[in-house]
Every structure is written in C-alpha cells, then in structure tokens.
Design a protein around this motif. Structure first.
Motif, PDB file in Angstrom:
ATOM      1  N   LYS A  28      30.026  53.045  73.899  1.00 27.77           N
ATOM      2  CA  LYS A  28      30.947  51.917  73.871  1.00 27.77           C
ATOM      3  C   LYS A  28      30.200  50.595  74.042  1.00 27.77           C
ATOM      4  O   LYS A  28      29.216  50.510  74.771  1.00 27.77           O
ATOM      5  N   LEU A  29      30.688  49.573  73.347  1.00 31.09           N
ATOM      6  CA  LEU A  29      30.232  48.201  73.531  1.00 31.09           C
ATOM      7  C   LEU A  29      31.432  47.362  73.940  1.00 31.09           C
ATOM      8  O   LEU A  29      32.575  47.716  73.632  1.00 31.09           O
ATOM      9  N   ASP A  30      31.159  46.223  74.607  1.00 32.89           N
ATOM     10  CA  ASP A  30      32.276  45.314  74.838  1.00 32.89           C
ATOM     11  C   ASP A  30      32.796  44.821  73.486  1.00 32.89           C
ATOM     12  O   ASP A  30      32.056  44.782  72.489  1.00 32.89           O
ATOM     13  N   LYS A  31      34.062  44.455  73.435  1.00 31.51           N
ATOM     14  CA  LYS A  31      34.717  44.146  72.161  1.00 31.51           C
ATOM     15  C   LYS A  31      34.022  43.019  71.402  1.00 31.51           C
ATOM     16  O   LYS A  31      33.831  43.103  70.184  1.00 31.51           O
ATOM     17  N   LYS A  32      33.655  41.979  72.112  1.00 25.94           N
ATOM     18  CA  LYS A  32      33.030  40.836  71.446  1.00 25.94           C
ATOM     19  C   LYS A  32      31.727  41.225  70.763  1.00 25.94           C
ATOM     20  O   LYS A  32      31.503  40.894  69.593  1.00 25.94           O
ATOM     21  N   THR A  33      30.864  41.934  71.485  1.00 26.84           N
ATOM     22  CA  THR A  33      29.583  42.360  70.909  1.00 26.84           C
ATOM     23  C   THR A  33      29.813  43.287  69.729  1.00 26.84           C
ATOM     24  O   THR A  33      29.129  43.182  68.697  1.00 26.84           O
ATOM     25  N   ARG A  34      30.763  44.190  69.857  1.00 25.13           N
ATOM     26  CA  ARG A  34      31.063  45.124  68.774  1.00 25.13           C
ATOM     27  C   ARG A  34      31.470  44.370  67.510  1.00 25.13           C
ATOM     28  O   ARG A  34      30.966  44.652  66.413  1.00 25.13           O
ATOM     29  N   TYR A  35      32.353  43.400  67.647  1.00 21.32           N
ATOM     30  CA  TYR A  35      32.799  42.660  66.476  1.00 21.32           C
ATOM     31  C   TYR A  35      31.700  41.785  65.891  1.00 21.32           C
ATOM     32  O   TYR A  35      31.593  41.643  64.671  1.00 21.32           O
ATOM     33  N   MET A  36      30.849  41.233  66.739  1.00 21.85           N
ATOM     34  CA  MET A  36      29.729  40.445  66.219  1.00 21.85           C
ATOM     35  C   MET A  36      28.806  41.313  65.376  1.00 21.85           C
ATOM     36  O   MET A  36      28.356  40.900  64.295  1.00 21.85           O
ATOM     37  N   GLY A  37      28.517  42.511  65.872  1.00 21.96           N
ATOM     38  CA  GLY A  37      27.672  43.420  65.108  1.00 21.96           C
ATOM     39  C   GLY A  37      28.312  43.836  63.796  1.00 21.96           C
ATOM     40  O   GLY A  37      27.641  43.869  62.753  1.00 21.96           O
ATOM     41  N   ILE A  38      29.599  44.131  63.826  1.00 25.84           N
ATOM     42  CA  ILE A  38      30.290  44.551  62.606  1.00 25.84           C
ATOM     43  C   ILE A  38      30.314  43.430  61.581  1.00 25.84           C
ATOM     44  O   ILE A  38      30.058  43.657  60.386  1.00 25.84           O
ATOM     45  N   LEU A  39      30.597  42.211  62.013  1.00 23.32           N
ATOM     46  CA  LEU A  39      30.586  41.086  61.070  1.00 23.32           C
ATOM     47  C   LEU A  39      29.213  40.935  60.423  1.00 23.32           C
ATOM     48  O   LEU A  39      29.102  40.696  59.217  1.00 23.32           O
ATOM     49  N   ALA A  40      28.157  41.083  61.231  1.00 26.70           N
ATOM     50  CA  ALA A  40      26.802  40.946  60.691  1.00 26.70           C
ATOM     51  C   ALA A  40      26.475  42.049  59.688  1.00 26.70           C
ATOM     52  O   ALA A  40      25.877  41.782  58.632  1.00 26.70           O
ATOM     53  N   VAL A  41      26.869  43.296  59.969  1.00 27.47           N
ATOM     54  CA  VAL A  41      26.555  44.360  59.009  1.00 27.47           C
ATOM     55  C   VAL A  41      27.398  44.227  57.748  1.00 27.47           C
ATOM     56  O   VAL A  41      26.951  44.602  56.652  1.00 27.47           O
ATOM     57  N   LEU A  42      28.589  43.682  57.861  1.00 26.95           N
ATOM     58  CA  LEU A  42      29.400  43.479  56.655  1.00 26.95           C
ATOM     59  C   LEU A  42      28.780  42.420  55.757  1.00 26.95           C
ATOM     60  O   LEU A  42      28.823  42.531  54.528  1.00 26.95           O
ATOM     61  N   ILE A  43      28.181  41.386  56.365  1.00 23.32           N
ATOM     62  CA  ILE A  43      27.435  40.411  55.551  1.00 23.32           C
ATOM     63  C   ILE A  43      26.219  41.095  54.940  1.00 23.32           C
ATOM     64  O   ILE A  43      25.941  40.949  53.744  1.00 23.32           O
TER      65      ILE A  43
END
Length: 227
Positions: A28-43
C-alpha cells in the motif's frame, strides 16, 4: 457510453484487480503518492484517455494543481516535448473546468546564470559527488545538468524525493530505458526512496503499464541494490 455498459465482464474483473492491488498487504501507498505515480506512468506510456479519466480522482485525493503541473512539466525532459504537450492540454482543460485560474504561481528557483551550478548540485545530492563535474563530459551532459536538473528539479512544488519517484515512473512506463531506470532506482534509494518503497510504486502502477514493464522495473530495482 460507460465501460460497465459496453464491456461489463472486463470492467468487473479489472475493477476487482485494481482493488486487489490497492489493498495488497505490504504494497500500500498513501493515496497522494499512489496517484502521483499513476499520473506519471500514464504520461510515460502515452495513455491520454486514462490520464484524463484519472485527473479528477487525483485532485480529490490530495494532488494539488501545482503538483499536477510540476509532474507534467518534468515529463518534457523524459518523454520529450511532443509527447508531453497533449497531457499539458488535458491538464489545463481539467483545471479550468474545475474553476482553477491559470497560470498558477511560478515555481522556478533558478536564473539562467546559476541553473547549471544548481542543477549539478542536485545531481550530486542524488547520484554522488562525482556528478558535480559530470556536465563537463559533453554538451548533452551539460544540458542534462542545466536543463533537466537546473530547470526542473530545482523548482518548488515537489520535493526532490517526489521528483525522483516520478522520473522513475516516466522511465518505467516507457520501456527501453532500463539503464536509466536502474540509475534512477539507485538515485531514489540514495535520497530515501528505498527498495521497499520502489516495489510498492511498481506494484501500484502495474495495472496501468502491464506485466512486462513492471517486471523489467523490478529487475532494475534488484540491479540497483547491488551497486
């Protein structure tokens, strides 16, 4: 038309797997970090529609407009301007649609006459003291220090640890960047984003990049631990 209506079986299984990933014990990651990582991989994987779909959720879960813009800006040096630009347009349209005034407050902290020096200093903080002189090895090395690190890593809005994490995500998602991915895995570890953390990042991003690139990233983390 929503996927639940057109492709209900896929939607059901994919949603189940997403929840499995999010709540996997030890990953598990905190929500903010998780979403930051997902946005970066989607780019990094050029997934514009998925990026647009994810933005409102990221903003709801703690990613600020400034942090969002910083993720997109930094992508220019890792995926190139041509592949970053559509994501900047999506970001601006989403923010304007949510009533956010643009442009946002500036985050630059260097001037043109000190960006090389400050960029080299950040490289040294991440990769070791030898990087203070690495810019002298050629013009691309000089641009790397002054532009990539001096123009972007020095900006406020994200911490250096957050910037290294999203760089890892850009590289992981693109594929074919394994030498750089291994180097940045080590860089992450040097500044506190340890092996356990990076494995969590890979795990949480796997549904968005697929197994081959996730497994490649795991091997790069493994190689970085040996350096």
């Amino acid at each position: 038309m929503k996927m639940k209506e057109t492709d209900p079986e896929f939607a059901e299984r994919f949603t189940y797997f997403l929840n499995e990933v999010i709540y996997e014990e030890g990953q598990k990651l905190d929500k903010k970090t998780r979403y930051m990582g997902i946005l970066a991989v989607l780019i990094g994987s050029q997934a514009g529609e998925a990026f647009e779909e994810m933005l409102p959720e990221a903003l709801k879960n703690g990613v600020t407009p400034v942090e969002l813009k910083e993720i997109v800006y930094q992508a220019a040096d890792y995926v190139g301007y041509g592949r970053m630009l559509p994501f900047l347009h999506i970001t601006n349209e989403t923010l304007l649609g949510q009533g956010v005034s643009l442009p946002l407050e500036g985050q630059a902290s260097t001037a043109y006459d000190d960006r090389l020096e400050k960029g080299a200093q950040i490289q040294a903080e991440i990769f070791g003291e030898q990087m203070k002189e690495a810019w002298k090895n050629g013009h691309i090395n000089r641009w790397l220090a002054s532009n990539c690190f001096g123009d972007y890593y020095t900006r406020t809005g994200l911490t250096i640890a957050q910037r290294e994490m999203i760089t890892f995500c850009f590289l992981m998602a693109q594929g074919g960047c394994e030498p750089q991915l291994t180097a940045h895995a080590k860089g992450n570890m040097n500044i506190g984003n340890d092996e356990v953390f990076l494995i969590k990042v890979v795990s949480q991003c796997l549904p968005y990049i697929g197994y081959p690139r996730a497994l490649n990233a795991m091997e790069c983390i493994n190689q970085a631990t040996k350096r």
